[in-house]
Design a protein around this motif. Structure first.
Motif, PDB file in Angstrom:
ATOM      1  N   LEU A  78       0.831  -1.203   0.000  1.00 10.71           N
ATOM      2  CA  LEU A  78       0.000   0.000   0.000  1.00 10.71           C
ATOM      3  C   LEU A  78       0.863   1.249   0.000  1.00 10.71           C
ATOM      4  CD1 LEU A  78      -2.874   1.108   0.074  1.00 10.71           C
ATOM      5  CD2 LEU A  78      -2.797   0.979   2.584  1.00 10.71           C
ATOM      6  N   ALA A  79       1.958   1.226   0.761  1.00 16.89           N
ATOM      7  CA  ALA A  79       2.879   2.373   0.765  1.00 16.89           C
ATOM      8  C   ALA A  79       3.459   2.589  -0.626  1.00 16.89           C
ATOM      9  CB  ALA A  79       3.995   2.148   1.785  1.00 16.89           C
ATOM     10  N   ASP A  80       3.841   1.504  -1.296  1.00 19.95           N
ATOM     11  CA  ASP A  80       4.377   1.612  -2.656  1.00 19.95           C
ATOM     12  C   ASP A  80       3.334   2.178  -3.617  1.00 19.95           C
ATOM     13  OD1 ASP A  80       6.948   0.648  -2.159  1.00 19.95           O
ATOM     14  OD2 ASP A  80       6.337  -1.443  -2.405  1.00 19.95           O
ATOM     15  N   MET A  81       2.105   1.696  -3.508  1.00 15.62           N
ATOM     16  CA  MET A  81       1.059   2.123  -4.428  1.00 15.62           C
ATOM     17  C   MET A  81       0.775   3.613  -4.299  1.00 15.62           C
ATOM     18  SD  MET A  81      -2.936   0.923  -4.613  1.00 15.62           S
ATOM     19  CE  MET A  81      -3.375   1.987  -3.224  1.00 15.62           C
ATOM     20  N   VAL A  82       0.614   4.099  -3.054  1.00 17.80           N
ATOM     21  CA  VAL A  82       0.297   5.505  -2.845  1.00 17.80           C
ATOM     22  C   VAL A  82       1.486   6.388  -3.235  1.00 17.80           C
ATOM     23  CG1 VAL A  82      -0.296   7.246  -1.110  1.00 17.80           C
ATOM     24  CG2 VAL A  82      -1.420   5.010  -1.078  1.00 17.80           C
ATOM     25  N   ALA A  83       2.707   5.962  -2.881  1.00 18.11           N
ATOM     26  CA  ALA A  83       3.884   6.745  -3.250  1.00 18.11           C
ATOM     27  C   ALA A  83       4.002   6.848  -4.768  1.00 18.11           C
ATOM     28  CB  ALA A  83       5.141   6.121  -2.654  1.00 18.11           C
ATOM     29  N   SER A  84       3.722   5.748  -5.484  1.00 16.91           N
ATOM     30  CA  SER A  84       3.775   5.776  -6.947  1.00 16.91           C
ATOM     31  C   SER A  84       2.693   6.688  -7.510  1.00 16.91           C
ATOM     32  CB  SER A  84       3.595   4.360  -7.496  1.00 16.91           C
ATOM     33  OG  SER A  84       4.667   3.534  -7.104  1.00 16.91           O
ATOM     34  N   ARG A  85       1.515   6.667  -6.902  1.00 18.99           N
ATOM     35  CA  ARG A  85       0.427   7.546  -7.340  1.00 18.99           C
ATOM     36  C   ARG A  85       0.824   9.012  -7.191  1.00 18.99           C
ATOM     37  NH1 ARG A  85      -4.835   6.590  -4.006  1.00 18.99           N
ATOM     38  NH2 ARG A  85      -4.576   4.506  -4.918  1.00 18.99           N
ATOM     39  N   ILE A  86       1.458   9.337  -6.068  1.00 18.54           N
ATOM     40  CA  ILE A  86       1.911  10.718  -5.850  1.00 18.54           C
ATOM     41  C   ILE A  86       2.987  11.077  -6.866  1.00 18.54           C
ATOM     42  CG2 ILE A  86       3.121  12.240  -4.218  1.00 18.54           C
ATOM     43  CD1 ILE A  86       1.718  10.713  -1.954  1.00 18.54           C
ATOM     44  N   GLY A  87       3.919  10.152  -7.096  1.00 19.04           N
ATOM     45  CA  GLY A  87       4.999  10.422  -8.039  1.00 19.04           C
ATOM     46  C   GLY A  87       4.497  10.642  -9.458  1.00 19.04           C
TER      47      GLY A  87
ATOM     48  N   PRO B  33       4.117  17.617 -10.418  1.00 23.01           N
ATOM     49  CA  PRO B  33       4.101  18.735 -11.372  1.00 23.01           C
ATOM     50  C   PRO B  33       5.301  18.665 -12.310  1.00 23.01           C
ATOM     51  CG  PRO B  33       4.766  19.482  -9.186  1.00 23.01           C
ATOM     52  CD  PRO B  33       4.315  18.064  -9.037  1.00 23.01           C
ATOM     53  N   ASP B  34       5.079  19.162 -13.513  1.00 19.41           N
ATOM     54  CA  ASP B  34       6.135  19.111 -14.526  1.00 19.41           C
ATOM     55  C   ASP B  34       6.273  20.493 -15.151  1.00 19.41           C
ATOM     56  OD1 ASP B  34       8.020  18.412 -16.375  1.00 19.41           O
ATOM     57  OD2 ASP B  34       6.612  17.426 -17.747  1.00 19.41           O
ATOM     58  N   PHE B  35       7.018  21.360 -14.478  1.00 17.73           N
ATOM     59  CA  PHE B  35       7.306  22.658 -15.073  1.00 17.73           C
ATOM     60  C   PHE B  35       8.652  23.159 -14.583  1.00 17.73           C
ATOM     61  CE2 PHE B  35       6.162  25.034 -11.258  1.00 17.73           C
ATOM     62  CZ  PHE B  35       5.123  24.295 -10.687  1.00 17.73           C
ATOM     63  N   ASP B  36       9.144  24.184 -15.250  1.00 21.05           N
ATOM     64  CA  ASP B  36      10.503  24.670 -15.036  1.00 21.05           C
ATOM     65  C   ASP B  36      10.706  25.110 -13.595  1.00 21.05           C
ATOM     66  OD1 ASP B  36      13.123  25.473 -15.976  1.00 21.05           O
ATOM     67  OD2 ASP B  36      12.423  27.540 -15.671  1.00 21.05           O
ATOM     68  N   GLY B  37      11.824  24.723 -13.034  1.00 17.05           N
ATOM     69  CA  GLY B  37      12.170  25.144 -11.680  1.00 17.05           C
ATOM     70  C   GLY B  37      11.716  24.205 -10.599  1.00 17.05           C
ATOM     71  N   VAL B  38      11.031  23.113 -10.964  1.00 17.08           N
ATOM     72  CA  VAL B  38      10.567  22.136  -9.975  1.00 17.08           C
ATOM     73  C   VAL B  38      11.062  20.754 -10.400  1.00 17.08           C
ATOM     74  CG1 VAL B  38       8.588  21.047  -8.864  1.00 17.08           C
ATOM     75  CG2 VAL B  38       8.521  23.484  -9.416  1.00 17.08           C
ATOM     76  N   ALA B  39      11.743  20.062  -9.483  1.00 18.56           N
ATOM     77  CA  ALA B  39      12.201  18.694  -9.744  1.00 18.56           C
ATOM     78  C   ALA B  39      11.730  17.801  -8.605  1.00 18.56           C
ATOM     79  CB  ALA B  39      13.719  18.654  -9.859  1.00 18.56           C
ATOM     80  N   VAL B  40      11.263  16.609  -8.964  1.00 18.61           N
ATOM     81  CA  VAL B  40      10.793  15.649  -7.963  1.00 18.61           C
ATOM     82  C   VAL B  40      11.646  14.392  -8.070  1.00 18.61           C
ATOM     83  CG1 VAL B  40       8.853  14.281  -7.137  1.00 18.61           C
ATOM     84  CG2 VAL B  40       8.448  16.567  -8.064  1.00 18.61           C
ATOM     85  N   LEU B  41      12.274  14.025  -6.972  1.00 17.77           N
ATOM     86  CA  LEU B  41      13.117  12.826  -6.912  1.00 17.77           C
ATOM     87  C   LEU B  41      12.370  11.749  -6.143  1.00 17.77           C
ATOM     88  CD1 LEU B  41      16.447  14.624  -5.908  1.00 17.77           C
ATOM     89  CD2 LEU B  41      15.564  14.179  -8.204  1.00 17.77           C
ATOM     90  N   GLY B  42      12.304  10.550  -6.711  1.00 15.97           N
ATOM     91  CA  GLY B  42      11.592   9.464  -6.060  1.00 15.97           C
ATOM     92  C   GLY B  42      10.259   9.210  -6.749  1.00 15.97           C
ATOM     93  N   PRO B  43       9.451   8.321  -6.162  1.00 11.23           N
ATOM     94  CA  PRO B  43       9.607   7.755  -4.815  1.00 11.23           C
ATOM     95  C   PRO B  43      10.648   6.645  -4.745  1.00 11.23           C
ATOM     96  CG  PRO B  43       7.660   6.852  -5.853  1.00 11.23           C
ATOM     97  CD  PRO B  43       8.200   7.887  -6.800  1.00 11.23           C
ATOM     98  N   ALA B  44      11.161   6.457  -3.533  1.00 16.29           N
ATOM     99  CA  ALA B  44      12.117   5.388  -3.247  1.00 16.29           C
ATOM    100  C   ALA B  44      11.981   5.034  -1.772  1.00 16.29           C
ATOM    101  CB  ALA B  44      13.536   5.856  -3.547  1.00 16.29           C
ATOM    102  N   PRO B  45      12.389   3.843  -1.389  1.00 18.30           N
ATOM    103  CA  PRO B  45      12.382   3.517   0.043  1.00 18.30           C
ATOM    104  C   PRO B  45      13.220   4.528   0.819  1.00 18.30           C
ATOM    105  CG  PRO B  45      12.748   1.543  -1.262  1.00 18.30           C
ATOM    106  CD  PRO B  45      12.850   2.697  -2.212  1.00 18.30           C
ATOM    107  N   ALA B  46      12.696   5.011   1.936  1.00 16.85           N
ATOM    108  CA  ALA B  46      13.455   5.926   2.784  1.00 16.85           C
ATOM    109  C   ALA B  46      14.660   5.189   3.355  1.00 16.85           C
ATOM    110  CB  ALA B  46      12.578   6.448   3.916  1.00 16.85           C
ATOM    111  N   PRO B  47      15.762   5.915   3.668  1.00 17.08           N
ATOM    112  CA  PRO B  47      16.913   5.235   4.298  1.00 17.08           C
ATOM    113  C   PRO B  47      16.506   4.419   5.523  1.00 17.08           C
ATOM    114  CG  PRO B  47      17.514   7.448   3.638  1.00 17.08           C
ATOM    115  CD  PRO B  47      16.044   7.322   3.390  1.00 17.08           C
ATOM    116  N   LEU B  48      15.587   4.952   6.316  1.00 20.65           N
ATOM    117  CA  LEU B  48      15.002   4.183   7.415  1.00 20.65           C
ATOM    118  C   LEU B  48      13.653   3.684   6.903  1.00 20.65           C
ATOM    119  CD1 LEU B  48      15.803   3.434  10.307  1.00 20.65           C
ATOM    120  CD2 LEU B  48      14.496   5.389  11.122  1.00 20.65           C
ATOM    121  N   ALA B  49      13.684   2.590   6.156  1.00 25.88           N
ATOM    122  CA  ALA B  49      12.516   2.146   5.389  1.00 25.88           C
ATOM    123  C   ALA B  49      11.412   1.560   6.252  1.00 25.88           C
ATOM    124  CB  ALA B  49      12.952   1.119   4.346  1.00 25.88           C
TER     125      ALA B  49
END
Length: 741
Positions: free
Chosen positions: A663-672, A676-692
């Protein structure tokens, strides 16, 4: 609805301290004394709750979807406590908007002590009848030995409570109450709480200010007199006397009848600070931290609200206390990451202190020997006034800093202290001076593994190793608090007595020190042993009185302490903290090591600092060896600017967590996918947190990076507002993240 009802009631809005979208509409008597900030009791569903009046003039606007008056419930009553000051209300709104938190969740921090909303009941005490025992006997009461002791105690003394009398006479409270019920004692109603003593701003200082200190103090006191908003960065070397400088601003605020808030990052730091405050002002200030007993917390909250607590020192949550006449805010050790609240409403205490001062308005002073890069940037751009103290106070000089290359000076097998550090500690002992061995690892060992199969003992609820705490006889997770005994057999291979400790913590260092310096007196100092102001005060006393030769400590001893005989500081693992992809790893390591180095040589005895390292060529360590803080900050700023990282860009962290990893994977993927896709904004992830895995919840992380000129909150509101998130999934938004776990 009758005309009388329409005429006599008005619509108001009340914010309730729950994570709700906003205030609710209620009805109140048109002639009531309710004002903005009044704390009231209101119905909510089938129960009663406390809230705060958020709007007293709500127009009727049924076309906007407003709830019809006929469905509104009336306010039950106004509670007998001062209204929240308008700056606190505006702070709640500001923090909620900035952090994307529910207003009610922020309000909960401002009205966290419901017991304070009613006046404290008087304390019933007892005193003797005129005539003493004879008068009691005249009433026909029998004088037993226990009653005789009670009467003898009260014959000439002040009124006492039943518990105090029982404790002092070795009787039960029933003896006291029996005497009182029979008329043999006089009951007296005493105030529930003693008033906070008034600090004396004109009390003579123990030592005069230097010319440099006096100049900075003059600027601060002028800002206090102006009673307007300004931000000043008081930047000075460890031991430069920054506290004495801002004490002058505190004194000026007191002369003008104003209240003062001083923030400290750690409760344990307060013992040394409180001693210095008392020496300067003759009394101790009010305190606010998690160790306060409920009764003291209630008394302090109400005294602040009534303007009777003139100076308060506290943790970051003290920002939300209802000061009605705040004249100065001080944020000591402003660079400390402990000012960042990571759970619930995620905010940075230093930054919100600047906002609180702006809303009041009053001056705010940020104090540090190693200011945060963000604060230095604000000073360079003129947003903050930069006050610099360049020299240590009095005869003290900066200690020498040496890099001990562990590739050339390897400790003996199974040990961690290299020969140069051992020689320095030996010299300090022979000279009757003190040493500090610093290792920022609590417990005995950070990792316990099976020598037979290599199995590592991990927390069942977190993706973290269990830390052995040998003094407590248990393994512990430092993230969720889980603890367990060391198992007899390995759960993976079944081998018995096969576990070995890997790596050192401060407890293991204590074993080494005890073996190498058997005659030395040492003390372990960490959050496990220094768990409150009382313990911190005892630690300070024992070191000051010469009862400790060697301190073995974690970061809790790195700042705030002044020990005149401490001349040698050894850092066991100076490389700890430099590894990993944390944005602020280098800055935090520099700040921590600079602060711990500053504990040495703070009086007439010169200090010496030895940093044990496997990479003496590292720029952070080179800057420390040269005491070149400004050079380090310049290099760090240039690197951040090239990458567009704070303070030259904006960051926000998004953490998705759920008990179900899918469920965590599904919602994180949905958010990812909706990013937004426009100049000046970059989104990294989703990925497992270091403390997963944390406290049984699986965590996925996204990092949002924007240019400085982009409103990152507006981007997030629009983006996240379009996503349906199941109730079993938690989404945490962290604006300006400090932790990347």
């Amino acid at each position: 609805m009758s005309d009388l009802f329409e005429d006599d009631l008005r619509r108001i809005q009340v914010l309730i301290p729950l994570p709700l979208a906003g205030p609710y509409d209620y009805l109140a008597d048109a002639g009531s004394d309710l004002v903005l900030g009044s704390i009231v009791e209101v119905p909510l569903g089938n129960r009663r709750t406390t809230g705060v009046v958020w709007n007293v003039e709500v127009p009727e606007a049924p076309e906007s979807g407003q709830v019809d008056r006929s469905r509104l419930k009336p306010v039950i009553r106004r509670l007998p406590v001062p209204a929240l000051p308008e700056p606190v209300i505006r702070l709640v709104d500001w923090v909620a908007s900035y952090t994307l938190s529910a207003q009610g969740a922020v309000l909960r921090m401002a009205i966290s002590v419901p017991d304070a909303f009613e006046p404290a009941k008087p304390v019933i005490a007892y005193t003797a009848l005129p005539g003493g025992a004879d008068a009691v006997e005249a009433l026909g009461l029998r004088i037993t030995p226990a009653r005789r002791r009670v009467l003898d105690l009260l014959e000439d003394g002040p009124p006492r409570t039943a518990r105090e009398i029982a404790d002092e006479t070795g009787t039960g409270t029933s003896v006291v109450k029996g005497l009182a019920d029979g008329g043999g004692l006089v009951s007296v109603a005493l105030p529930a709480d003693a008033p906070f003593p008034e600090p004396d701003p004109d009390r003579l200082r123990e030592t005069p200010l230097s010319e440099e200190q006096a100049e900075a103090a003059g600027i601060l006191t002028e800002a206090v007199r102006a009673e307007s908003f300004s931000t000043m960065l008081l930047d000075g070397e460890t031991g430069a006397g920054k506290t004495e400088v801002y004490f002058e601003a505190v004194a000026e605020a007191l002369r003008h009848g104003k209240q003062v808030l001083v923030l400290l990052p750690e409760i344990a730091l307060s013992a040394e600070w409180l001693n210095r405050f008392e020496a300067r002002f003759g009394v101790r200030p009010a305190e606010w931290h998690s160790d306060l007993k409920p009764r003291r917390r209630r008394h302090t909250w109400r005294a602040v609200a009534e303007g009777k607590a003139k100076v308060l020192v506290g943790a970051r949550s003290a920002l939300f206390l209802p000061f009605p006449d705040l004249g100065l805010i001080v944020v000591d050790e402003e660079h400390e990451s402990a000012y960042k609240q990571e759970e619930g409403v995620v905010y940075h205490g230093r930054d919100m202190a600047v906002v609180r001062a702006n809303l009041t308005p009053c001056p705010v002073v940020l104090v540090s020997a190693t200011p945060a890069l963000e604060s230095m940037r604000n000073a360079e751009q003129g947003r903050y006034r930069h006050l610099r103290l360049t020299a240590r106070h009095g005869a003290a000089t900066l200690p020498s800093v040496e890099l001990v290359d562990l590739r050339r000076h390897q400790p003996e097998r199974g040990r961690w202290l290299a020969r140069p550090l051992l020689d320095a500690m030996t010299g300090a002992l022979e000279a009757g001076e003190q040493s500090l061995v610093f290792l920022n690892r609590r417990g005995y060992a950070p990792l316990t593994l099976c020598r037979a199969c290599g199995h590592r003992l991990e927390c069942p609820s977190c993706s973290a190793w269990l830390v052995e705490h040998r003094l407590l006889g248990k393994l512990q997770c430092h993230h969720c608090g889980y603890s367990a005994r060391l198992p007899k057999a390995c759960p993976a291979c079944g081998e018995e007595d096969s576990f070995i400790a890997s790596g050192p913590g401060v407890e293991r260092m204590a074993e080494e020190v005890a073996a190498l310096f058997p005659e030395a007196r040492f003390q372990i100092v960490s959050s496990d042993t220094l768990n409150g102001p009382a313990a911190a005060a005892e630690f300070v006393r024992s070191v000051r009185d010469g009862e400790v030769d060697i301190i073995l400590g974690t970061q809790i001893v790195a700042k705030g302490y002044h020990f005149p005989k401490l001349t040698v500081v050894g850092v066991v693992d100076a490389d700890l903290g430099l590894a990993g992809g944390d944005l602020r790893a280098a800055e935090r390591t520099y700040q921590l090591l600079h602060q711990v180095a500053g504990r040495a040589g703070r009086a007439e005895h010169p200090g010496r600092v030895l940093l044990q390292t496997h990479q003496p060529e590292n720029p952070v360590l080179r800057a420390l060896a040269d005491w070149d803080r400004d050079g380090f900050l310049a290099e760090e700023a240039a690197a951040r600017e090239r990458q567009g990282m704070p303070p030259f860009g904006r960051l926000a962290g998004l953490i998705v967590s759920a008990a179900d990893p899918n469920l965590a994977d599904m919602v994180a993927s949905r958010i990812g996918r909706a990013a937004p896709d426009f100049d000046g904004v970059a989104v990294l992830g989703p990925a497992p947190a270091p403390l997963a895995l944390l406290r049984g919840r699986h965590r996925r992380r996204l990092l949002v990076k924007t240019r400085r000129d982009i409103n990152i909150q507006a981007v997030l509101r629009d983006w996240l507002g379009r996503i349906d998130i199941p109730s079993s999934v938690r989404l945490t938004v962290d604006i300006d993240p400090y932790s990347f776990l």
